[in-house]
Design an enzyme around this catalytic site. Sequence first.
Site, PDB file in Angstrom:
ATOM      1  N   GLY A 263     -28.947 -10.371 -15.946  1.00  0.00           N
ATOM      2  CA  GLY A 263     -28.186 -11.378 -16.694  1.00  0.00           C
ATOM      3  C   GLY A 263     -27.740 -10.900 -18.072  1.00  0.00           C
ATOM      4  CG  MET A 265     -30.783  -4.946 -22.540  1.00  0.00           C
ATOM      5  SD  MET A 265     -32.465  -5.140 -21.889  1.00  0.00           S
ATOM      6  CE  MET A 265     -33.421  -4.582 -23.289  1.00  0.00           C
ATOM      7  CD  GLU A 266     -34.874  -7.875 -24.153  1.00  0.00           C
ATOM      8  OE1 GLU A 266     -34.072  -8.161 -23.236  1.00  0.00           O
ATOM      9  OE2 GLU A 266     -36.064  -7.578 -23.938  1.00  0.00           O
ATOM     10  CG  ASN A 267     -29.595  -3.568 -25.689  1.00  0.00           C
ATOM     11  OD1 ASN A 267     -30.458  -3.036 -25.020  1.00  0.00           O
ATOM     12  ND2 ASN A 267     -28.460  -4.026 -25.166  1.00  0.00           N
ATOM     13  CD  GLU A 300     -31.292 -11.658 -22.828  1.00  0.00           C
ATOM     14  OE1 GLU A 300     -32.022 -10.762 -23.290  1.00  0.00           O
ATOM     15  OE2 GLU A 300     -31.433 -12.099 -21.666  1.00  0.00           O
ATOM     16  CG  HIS A 303     -36.181 -11.039 -25.369  1.00  0.00           C
ATOM     17  ND1 HIS A 303     -37.516 -11.026 -25.047  1.00  0.00           N
ATOM     18  CD2 HIS A 303     -35.517 -11.120 -24.181  1.00  0.00           C
ATOM     19  CE1 HIS A 303     -37.652 -11.117 -23.718  1.00  0.00           C
ATOM     20  NE2 HIS A 303     -36.454 -11.180 -23.173  1.00  0.00           N
ATOM     21  CD  GLU A 322     -38.283 -10.309 -20.260  1.00  0.00           C
ATOM     22  OE1 GLU A 322     -37.802 -11.435 -20.489  1.00  0.00           O
ATOM     23  OE2 GLU A 322     -37.720  -9.258 -20.646  1.00  0.00           O
TER      24      GLU A 322
HETATM   25  N1  HT7 Z   1     -35.168  -7.809 -20.796  1.00  0.00           N
HETATM   26  C1  HT7 Z   1     -34.004  -7.735 -19.967  1.00  0.00           C
HETATM   27  C2  HT7 Z   1     -34.305  -6.963 -18.747  1.00  0.00           C
HETATM   28  C3  HT7 Z   1     -33.137  -6.308 -18.134  1.00  0.00           C
HETATM   29  C4  HT7 Z   1     -33.230  -5.357 -17.127  1.00  0.00           C
HETATM   30  C5  HT7 Z   1     -34.309  -4.825 -16.510  1.00  0.00           C
HETATM   31  C6  HT7 Z   1     -34.087  -3.895 -15.485  1.00  0.00           C
HETATM   32  C7  HT7 Z   1     -32.794  -3.522 -15.144  1.00  0.00           C
HETATM   33  C8  HT7 Z   1     -31.730  -4.077 -15.802  1.00  0.00           C
HETATM   34  C9  HT7 Z   1     -31.945  -4.994 -16.802  1.00  0.00           C
HETATM   35  N2  HT7 Z   1     -31.103  -5.677 -17.561  1.00  0.00           N
HETATM   36  C10 HT7 Z   1     -31.829  -6.475 -18.385  1.00  0.00           C
HETATM   37  C11 HT7 Z   1     -33.467  -9.068 -19.598  1.00  0.00           C
HETATM   38  C12 HT7 Z   1     -34.202 -10.203 -20.166  1.00  0.00           C
HETATM   39  O1  HT7 Z   1     -35.182 -10.632 -19.611  1.00  0.00           O
HETATM   40  O2  HT7 Z   1     -33.877 -10.676 -21.211  1.00  0.00           O
HETATM   41 ZN    ZN Z   2     -36.066 -11.577 -21.200  1.00  0.00          ZN
END
Ligand code: HT7
Ligand code: ZN
Length: 873
Positions: A263, A265-267, A300, A303, A322
Amino acid sequence: PQVIYLKDYQVPAFLIDQTDLRFELEATKTLVKARLTMRKNPESHSQQRALFLDGDKSLVLHRVAINDQVLSDKDYSRTDDGLTIHDVPDSFVLETVTEINPQENTALEGLYRSDGFYCTQCEAEGFRRITFYLDRPDVMSVFTTTIEADKTTCPVLLSNGNAIDSGDSEGGRHWVTWEDPFRKPAYLFALVAGDLSHVEDSYTTMSGRKVVLQIFADKKDLNKLDHAMTSLKNSMRWDEEVYGREYDLDIFMIVAVDFFNMGAMENKGLNIFNTSCVLASPQTTTDLGFQRVEGVVAHEYFHNWSGNRVTCRDWFQLSLKEGFTVFRDSEFSADFNSRTVKRIEDVSVLRTAQFAEDAGPMAHPIRPSSFIEISNFYTMTIYEKGAEVVRMIHTLLGPDLFRKGSDLYFDRHDGQAVTTDDFVAAMSDASGRDFTQFKRWYEQAGTPELTVSDEYDPAAGVYTLIIQQSCPATPGQNEKLPFHLPVAVGLIDDQGADLPLTNGQTTQVLELTEAEQRFEFTGIHGDKPVPSLLRGFSAPVKLRYPYSRDELVFLMQHDSDGFNRWEASQKLGVDVLQSLTAAYQQGEPLAFDARLSEAYRSVLLDETLDPAMVAKILTLPSEAYLSELVDEIDVDAIHAARTFARQHIANALEAEFIAAYERCSSSEPYSPDADSIAKRALRNLSLAYLVETEKPQHLSLARTQFDNADNMTDSQAALGLLVHSNDEVAASEVLAIFYERWSEESLVVNQWLSVQASDPKLGTLNKVLALMDHPAFTMRNPNKVRALISAFAMQNPVNFHQLDGSGYAFLADRIIELNALNPQIASRLVTPLTRWKRYSEQRQALMKNELQRIMDSGSLSTDVYEVVSKSLV
Ligand code: HT7
Ligand code: ZN
C-alpha cells in the site's frame, strides 16, 4: 534456503556512522557510489576482522576501496548474497561503486522504474539490491544522498531529509544533494526521480515550527491529491493531541507511484505510496477508497514515531512497529468517522483473513521465532492481530496509563532499534501492571477459543459467568498456555436495560488468566439477565455462548454496545445460514427463519439509527466468514444458502428497501463526510437487495443509478449489481460504457477488472483468461494482478473452487509465471491454495497437486518456496 531464527540474533559486529551515497541515474545502467564511515561495534564480542556486507547477486561491483586504498579481488570475495572483505581495521571508510539496472527490476524491490519514474522500495531487504551494506534494521546511520540524472526526463530528484545543495552537470544533467539528520536503518532510505508534479501546503506544529507538505504525482493526477493532503494534516494534528508526538523535519513528502508491491512505505520524510492509497476524487474513487486513503496516509505518517524514531531491532520484531501503528491509525479513523462502524470493519477483516491465517500452515505468533523470507511475514497476523494485542493493553490499562506507557516508550527509546519486550516493559513500568503472562500473546500462535456458560441464583441475587479458554495447536506449537485477556461484559435485564455491575458501571472488563475462571456478579434480581459478552470485541478470540435465536434478536434491539448489536445480528445470521447450508447439503427444502427478516425489518424502520450501522447489521455474514467457521468448507452449499437467504429477505422487505433507497437519496453534490457515506451505504445495500428480487423495475433502478451517478460509489455499486445479475445484455452494455468512460484512469480500470473477476456466475474463468490479454492488463503491475487474479482467486469461491480444478490450475500457472517476475506478489497469490486442508477430499487432492506442480516448476524464489513448502507439510 536458509531458515533464520530469532534465538540466533547477535548485535552487529560493525556499525555505519555515516552513509554518503551518489546515484548516477540511467535506466539500464545506474551507478551507485557509496562511502560508508564504519567502525567495530563496541558492544559486539565478535573478534572477527572480516566484514560481511549484504548485496544481491544482481549487483555488479566495479570498485572497492578502504581508506582510499583500492582493494584487489584477493582482498574480498563475492557470493550470491554479499561481499566479504577479509581484513578490515577497527575504523575505516569503505567505498564501493556498484552498477544496477532499474529498468529490468520487475521485483519492485530496491531501485526500479514505475511508469518512467525512478523509485525505491527498501523494506524489508531491498537496500541490498541497491548497494553493498549492513542491511539490517539495528544498523542506523546518518545519510546524505546525491542524485544525478537527466534534467529533461528527471526534473524532480528527491531523497530523505532536506535538500542542501544542487547544480547542473555536463550533458544536460543536474544533481541535488539531500541530507537526513536523523539516524535511520537502510530500510527507510528512499529515492525518487522523474517528471513529477506536486501540490504544496504547510503545517505548523504544536511547538510552532512550519513544515512544508508536498505530494507528488503524475501531472494528470494533480486534481486527486486534496483528500490525501487533508488527511495528512489531520494525522499530524491527531498525533500531537493524542500521543503528544510532533513531526521533526522541515519537509514531509509523499510520492504516488503505480507500480508498488504493497500500500505505501514510510521512508523518513519521503513516503512512497501506491496510487491506490493516495489518489482520490469523487468521480474516480469510492467511499471505501476515500477512507482507505485517509487511513493509509495516517498509518504511514504515524510510523514517523512508531517505526522510524523508534525502530525494530530485527525483523522478528516487525509487529512492534506495524501492530502499534495499525492500532494508532485505526483509532485515528475511529475518531474521524463512526467508531462502531470502524470497529466492525476491522473485526470483520480480522475474523475472516487473520483467523484463517491462524488456522493454516503459515500460522505464526505476532513475534515469529523463525522465517525463511521476511517478506512473507507482512501478514494479517503481524498487522491486524498485532494491533489487537496493543488494543488489549490499552483496554487493560485505560487511556491515561496507556498514554503514560507510550510516552515512556518513545522517550526511553527515541533513536533506538528495540524489541516488543521493550514496548511491553514501558507499558508495565509506566502502569505498575505485570504483563508477564500477557506476553504469551507475542509467543503463541493460534486463535484462542472461549466457551462461556452461566449460572443464576435469583434468591441470592448472584449471576455467575464461567469462562473456559483453549487454543488449538498450530505448526510447531502443540501445547498452549492460557492467555491473559480482557473480556468486556454487560448484563441486560428483561426490559433491555443495562444492569449496574460490581464496578458501578454497565460494562466491566473481566481479566481472564486461567484455563477456567468464574466471575460473580452480585445484587442481580428479577429474571435471568442476558449477557452481552466481549463488548467492542475486547480480545481477538472466538467466543461460544449458547444464545437462543430469540436472545440474539433481543440483543440486536437492546444491547447498548453498538458493536455487540451488530455481533448479535451476525450470530443470528450465521445460525440461520448454517441451518440452510445443512439443508442444502442434505437435499432438503430450504426453509427461512422469519425471525431474521423481522429483526432486519425493525432495524430498517428505525430511523433513529445511523444508516451506516443499519447497512452493517443488514449485511449477512460473508461467505468467507461462514467458511472460516466450519471444519469442511462446502463453497457451493454456502453460496446457495446465502443467495437463498438474500432473496428471501429481499422479497420480504421489498417495500422497506424501496423506502430506504428513497430516504437515503440526495440531490447534494458528492461529499466523503461520514453522514453522506452512511446514507450511500444504506442506499446501495437497499438497491442490492432490490436487485436480488430479479424484478425488472429494480434492475432498471440500478441502470438508472449507473447512468446518473455523479460519484464512483454509486456508479460502481450499480455496475457490480448489473454485471453479477442474470441480465447479460445489461451487463455487457454497462461494462462497455464504463470502460470507455474510464479507460485513461488506471485505478478505475482496476475496479472494472475486479467486478468481472468476482462475478459468481459460472464461466468467469474464461472471461478472466480473456481479460489477461486486454491492453489494460499487465502481469508487471501488482495492482493489475490484484484486480484480476487475486479478485478471482479470493473473491469468487464458486468459480475458483470448480470441481474440474481449472481455477486451481489457472492460479498455479500465474504463480509460476510471477515467481520469475515478482516473487513477493507471486507468494501472496499462493494463499488460497494453502487452505487445502479445509476442503473436501476431492478438492484437497486437486489443490495439493497444484502446490506440488509449483514446487516442481524449477528455481523457486525464497518467497514462493517458503509458503508452498510449508503448505505441503
Ligand atoms: N512498512 C511498509 C512495508 C512495506 C513493504 C514490505 C515488503 C515489501 C514491500 C513493502 N512496501 C511497504 C508498509 C507499512 O506497513 O506501512
Ligand atoms: Zn506500517
